[in-house]
Design a protein around this motif. Structure first.
Motif, PDB file in Angstrom:
ATOM      1  N   VAL B  16       0.836  -1.199   0.000  1.00 37.08           N
ATOM      2  CA  VAL B  16       0.000   0.000   0.000  1.00 37.08           C
ATOM      3  C   VAL B  16       0.872   1.250   0.000  1.00 37.08           C
ATOM      4  O   VAL B  16       0.654   2.184  -0.779  1.00 37.08           O
ATOM      5  CB  VAL B  16      -0.943   0.002   1.220  1.00 37.08           C
ATOM      6  CG1 VAL B  16      -1.647   1.345   1.335  1.00 37.08           C
ATOM      7  CG2 VAL B  16      -1.954  -1.135   1.121  1.00 37.08           C
ATOM      8  N   LEU B  17       1.860   1.256   0.863  1.00 35.49           N
ATOM      9  CA  LEU B  17       2.722   2.435   0.954  1.00 35.49           C
ATOM     10  C   LEU B  17       3.575   2.618  -0.300  1.00 35.49           C
ATOM     11  O   LEU B  17       3.923   3.745  -0.659  1.00 35.49           O
ATOM     12  CB  LEU B  17       3.609   2.338   2.201  1.00 35.49           C
ATOM     13  CG  LEU B  17       2.868   2.449   3.536  1.00 35.49           C
ATOM     14  CD1 LEU B  17       3.820   2.228   4.693  1.00 35.49           C
ATOM     15  CD2 LEU B  17       2.176   3.807   3.659  1.00 35.49           C
ATOM     16  N   TRP B  18       3.897   1.527  -0.940  1.00 35.28           N
ATOM     17  CA  TRP B  18       4.671   1.646  -2.171  1.00 35.28           C
ATOM     18  C   TRP B  18       3.825   2.266  -3.276  1.00 35.28           C
ATOM     19  O   TRP B  18       4.339   2.913  -4.180  1.00 35.28           O
ATOM     20  CB  TRP B  18       5.196   0.267  -2.620  1.00 35.28           C
ATOM     21  CG  TRP B  18       6.425  -0.157  -1.872  1.00 35.28           C
ATOM     22  CD1 TRP B  18       7.445   0.635  -1.423  1.00 35.28           C
ATOM     23  CD2 TRP B  18       6.775  -1.488  -1.468  1.00 35.28           C
ATOM     24  NE1 TRP B  18       8.398  -0.118  -0.774  1.00 35.28           N
ATOM     25  CE2 TRP B  18       8.008  -1.429  -0.792  1.00 35.28           C
ATOM     26  CE3 TRP B  18       6.162  -2.733  -1.614  1.00 35.28           C
ATOM     27  CZ2 TRP B  18       8.651  -2.552  -0.270  1.00 35.28           C
ATOM     28  CZ3 TRP B  18       6.794  -3.855  -1.101  1.00 35.28           C
ATOM     29  CH2 TRP B  18       8.030  -3.763  -0.430  1.00 35.28           C
ATOM     30  N   GLN B  19       2.542   2.066  -3.186  1.00 35.02           N
ATOM     31  CA  GLN B  19       1.681   2.631  -4.221  1.00 35.02           C
ATOM     32  C   GLN B  19       1.444   4.115  -4.011  1.00 35.02           C
ATOM     33  O   GLN B  19       1.390   4.893  -4.956  1.00 35.02           O
ATOM     34  CB  GLN B  19       0.345   1.901  -4.216  1.00 35.02           C
ATOM     35  CG  GLN B  19       0.206   0.919  -5.368  1.00 35.02           C
ATOM     36  CD  GLN B  19      -1.251   0.593  -5.586  1.00 35.02           C
ATOM     37  OE1 GLN B  19      -1.812  -0.205  -4.830  1.00 35.02           O
ATOM     38  NE2 GLN B  19      -1.860   1.206  -6.593  1.00 35.02           N
ATOM     39  N   ARG B  20       1.283   4.477  -2.740  1.00 38.45           N
ATOM     40  CA  ARG B  20       1.013   5.879  -2.474  1.00 38.45           C
ATOM     41  C   ARG B  20       1.486   6.171  -1.067  1.00 38.45           C
ATOM     42  O   ARG B  20       1.246   5.387  -0.151  1.00 38.45           O
ATOM     43  CB  ARG B  20      -0.503   6.144  -2.573  1.00 38.45           C
ATOM     44  CG  ARG B  20      -0.891   7.584  -2.751  1.00 38.45           C
ATOM     45  CD  ARG B  20      -2.300   7.702  -3.353  1.00 38.45           C
ATOM     46  NE  ARG B  20      -3.237   6.784  -2.674  1.00 38.45           N
ATOM     47  CZ  ARG B  20      -3.936   7.110  -1.591  1.00 38.45           C
ATOM     48  NH1 ARG B  20      -3.820   8.310  -1.064  1.00 38.45           N
ATOM     49  NH2 ARG B  20      -4.756   6.239  -1.040  1.00 38.45           N
ATOM     50  N   ASP B  27      -5.668   5.559   6.458  1.00 39.46           N
ATOM     51  CA  ASP B  27      -5.607   5.467   4.997  1.00 39.46           C
ATOM     52  C   ASP B  27      -5.163   4.080   4.566  1.00 39.46           C
ATOM     53  O   ASP B  27      -5.733   3.469   3.670  1.00 39.46           O
ATOM     54  CB  ASP B  27      -4.594   6.489   4.454  1.00 39.46           C
ATOM     55  CG  ASP B  27      -5.092   7.921   4.601  1.00 39.46           C
ATOM     56  OD1 ASP B  27      -6.311   8.103   4.733  1.00 39.46           O
ATOM     57  OD2 ASP B  27      -4.246   8.834   4.586  1.00 39.46           O
ATOM     58  N   VAL B  28      -4.136   3.592   5.233  1.00 41.82           N
ATOM     59  CA  VAL B  28      -3.616   2.271   4.884  1.00 41.82           C
ATOM     60  C   VAL B  28      -4.698   1.216   5.121  1.00 41.82           C
ATOM     61  O   VAL B  28      -4.928   0.344   4.281  1.00 41.82           O
ATOM     62  CB  VAL B  28      -2.363   1.944   5.709  1.00 41.82           C
ATOM     63  CG1 VAL B  28      -1.916   0.506   5.467  1.00 41.82           C
ATOM     64  CG2 VAL B  28      -1.231   2.906   5.363  1.00 41.82           C
ATOM     65  N   ALA B  29      -5.366   1.310   6.251  1.00 46.07           N
ATOM     66  CA  ALA B  29      -6.420   0.343   6.548  1.00 46.07           C
ATOM     67  C   ALA B  29      -7.510   0.397   5.481  1.00 46.07           C
ATOM     68  O   ALA B  29      -7.991  -0.642   5.027  1.00 46.07           O
ATOM     69  CB  ALA B  29      -7.012   0.626   7.924  1.00 46.07           C
ATOM     70  N   ASN B  52       9.661  -0.419  13.575  1.00 47.33           N
ATOM     71  CA  ASN B  52      10.759  -0.982  14.373  1.00 47.33           C
ATOM     72  C   ASN B  52      11.790  -1.684  13.497  1.00 47.33           C
ATOM     73  O   ASN B  52      12.983  -1.633  13.778  1.00 47.33           O
ATOM     74  CB  ASN B  52      10.223  -1.967  15.407  1.00 47.33           C
ATOM     75  CG  ASN B  52       9.511  -1.258  16.530  1.00 47.33           C
ATOM     76  OD1 ASN B  52       9.818  -0.105  16.844  1.00 47.33           O
ATOM     77  ND2 ASN B  52       8.533  -1.930  17.128  1.00 47.33           N
ATOM     78  N   LYS B  53      11.304  -2.309  12.467  1.00 48.46           N
ATOM     79  CA  LYS B  53      12.215  -3.030  11.582  1.00 48.46           C
ATOM     80  C   LYS B  53      12.949  -2.086  10.638  1.00 48.46           C
ATOM     81  O   LYS B  53      13.748  -2.526   9.815  1.00 48.46           O
ATOM     82  CB  LYS B  53      11.433  -4.076  10.777  1.00 48.46           C
ATOM     83  CG  LYS B  53      10.925  -5.236  11.621  1.00 48.46           C
ATOM     84  CD  LYS B  53      10.194  -6.290  10.799  1.00 48.46           C
ATOM     85  CE  LYS B  53       9.703  -7.416  11.726  1.00 48.46           C
ATOM     86  NZ  LYS B  53       8.999  -8.486  10.954  1.00 48.46           N
ATOM     87  N   GLY B  54      12.617  -0.830  10.700  1.00 49.16           N
ATOM     88  CA  GLY B  54      13.307   0.126   9.840  1.00 49.16           C
ATOM     89  C   GLY B  54      12.817   0.117   8.399  1.00 49.16           C
ATOM     90  O   GLY B  54      13.469   0.653   7.516  1.00 49.16           O
ATOM     91  N   ALA B  55      11.677  -0.467   8.157  1.00 46.97           N
ATOM     92  CA  ALA B  55      11.177  -0.539   6.784  1.00 46.97           C
ATOM     93  C   ALA B  55      10.283   0.644   6.427  1.00 46.97           C
ATOM     94  O   ALA B  55      10.098   0.950   5.253  1.00 46.97           O
ATOM     95  CB  ALA B  55      10.410  -1.843   6.563  1.00 46.97           C
ATOM     96  N   ALA B  72      12.927   0.158  -0.256  1.00 44.55           N
ATOM     97  CA  ALA B  72      12.426   0.304  -1.622  1.00 44.55           C
ATOM     98  C   ALA B  72      11.846  -1.023  -2.098  1.00 44.55           C
ATOM     99  O   ALA B  72      12.362  -2.092  -1.764  1.00 44.55           O
ATOM    100  CB  ALA B  72      13.542   0.741  -2.552  1.00 44.55           C
ATOM    101  N   ARG B  73      10.785  -0.933  -2.856  1.00 49.73           N
ATOM    102  CA  ARG B  73      10.167  -2.160  -3.366  1.00 49.73           C
ATOM    103  C   ARG B  73      11.183  -2.951  -4.189  1.00 49.73           C
ATOM    104  O   ARG B  73      11.275  -4.166  -4.074  1.00 49.73           O
ATOM    105  CB  ARG B  73       8.951  -1.821  -4.231  1.00 49.73           C
ATOM    106  CG  ARG B  73       8.180  -3.059  -4.667  1.00 49.73           C
ATOM    107  CD  ARG B  73       6.823  -2.723  -5.266  1.00 49.73           C
ATOM    108  NE  ARG B  73       5.953  -3.886  -5.264  1.00 49.73           N
ATOM    109  CZ  ARG B  73       6.029  -4.872  -6.144  1.00 49.73           C
ATOM    110  NH1 ARG B  73       6.945  -4.855  -7.103  1.00 49.73           N
ATOM    111  NH2 ARG B  73       5.202  -5.911  -6.078  1.00 49.73           N
TER     112      ARG B  73
END
Lengths: 123, 123
Positions: B16-20, B27-29, B52-55, B72-73
């Motif tokens: 989802v975040l990679w798309q927008r 928003d994500v939900a 936490n994972k830094g992603a 990055a994707r």
DNA sequence: TCGTTTCGATTACATCCGTAGTCGTACACC
DNA sequence: GGTGTACGACTACGGATGTAATCGAAACGA
């Protein structure tokens, strides 16, 4: 009865059985000794879980079990590959290849090999 | 600092975040509502774990966070693809393609596309 | 101003996974 | 025939994962 997923550790055990079977738990542990630093007990646990998941079966040989794969490697590899392609490439395989290509994952031989495969498929 | 693995559920959030992006948790939900039947709380947990994972990172917007991907994707897809190829095909990509080919995963367009890619690589 | 809503943070909890240890028992050896 | 040993079965236990509920505080609305 969705086919139970096989974990990474379990997969390592499957690879041994796919190479040679039937094997005792001790045989499997021996075969894995180089790759993973597992105790015999760990290997036995994994074999037991794989048995519950229906991925391996055993024949009793006296007091021991001789384990053999039920799940075919072909099927496992197919499922895992499809999962990846679905998850990351929208179900299309071409983008996967495009991606691998960009990563320079291919050697010259690979390229020749792939070209041959494609040629075959087109005919 | 081995790059923390991202779970399946977390991956859905990343897509989802990679798309927008940036996006709020709500928003994500919303974006995920069709695909997964998750409560808002679940999505928030996943965002927190990804942070936490830094992603992913966030900027504070008043009382809310606006999340954006850090990972990055491209990198994620590369890592996952390589993992698969390593685990199942001994690190060689050609056998993967051979396998996909056997499964008839390719359409005619795919074949043309792949051929084009290969041609490019050879030159 | 005071209750209601909404945030993120914290806590929860069942299951799976990695990695064993322990238990009861059937053999093998002395 | 007693005893150590090797086997599968059962139990263990911390961390990851899926899936939330709850909590304390901040903001908004009346």
């Amino acid at each position: 009865m969705a086919p139970e997923r096989i974990s990474d550790a379990e997969h390592a055990v499957m690879e041994v059985l796919w190479q040679r079977s039937p094997l005792t738990a001790a045989d499997v542990a021996d075969a894995l000794a180089d790759a993973r630093d597992w105790s015999l007990q760990t290997v036995k646990t994994l074999l037991s879980r794989l048995t519950n998941k229906g991925a391996v079966s055993y024949d009793q040989d006296g007091r021991r079990y001789l384990y053999s794969p039920i799940l075919a490697r072909e099927d496992y590899v197919g499922d895992e590959s499809r999962r990846l392609v679905d998850r990351l490439f929208g179900g299309r395989a071409a983008p996967l290849i495009a991606h691998l290509a960009e990563q320079k994952t291919f050697t010259a031989e690979d390229l020749a090999e792939i070209e041959r495969l494609i040629g075959e498929l087109k005919s």
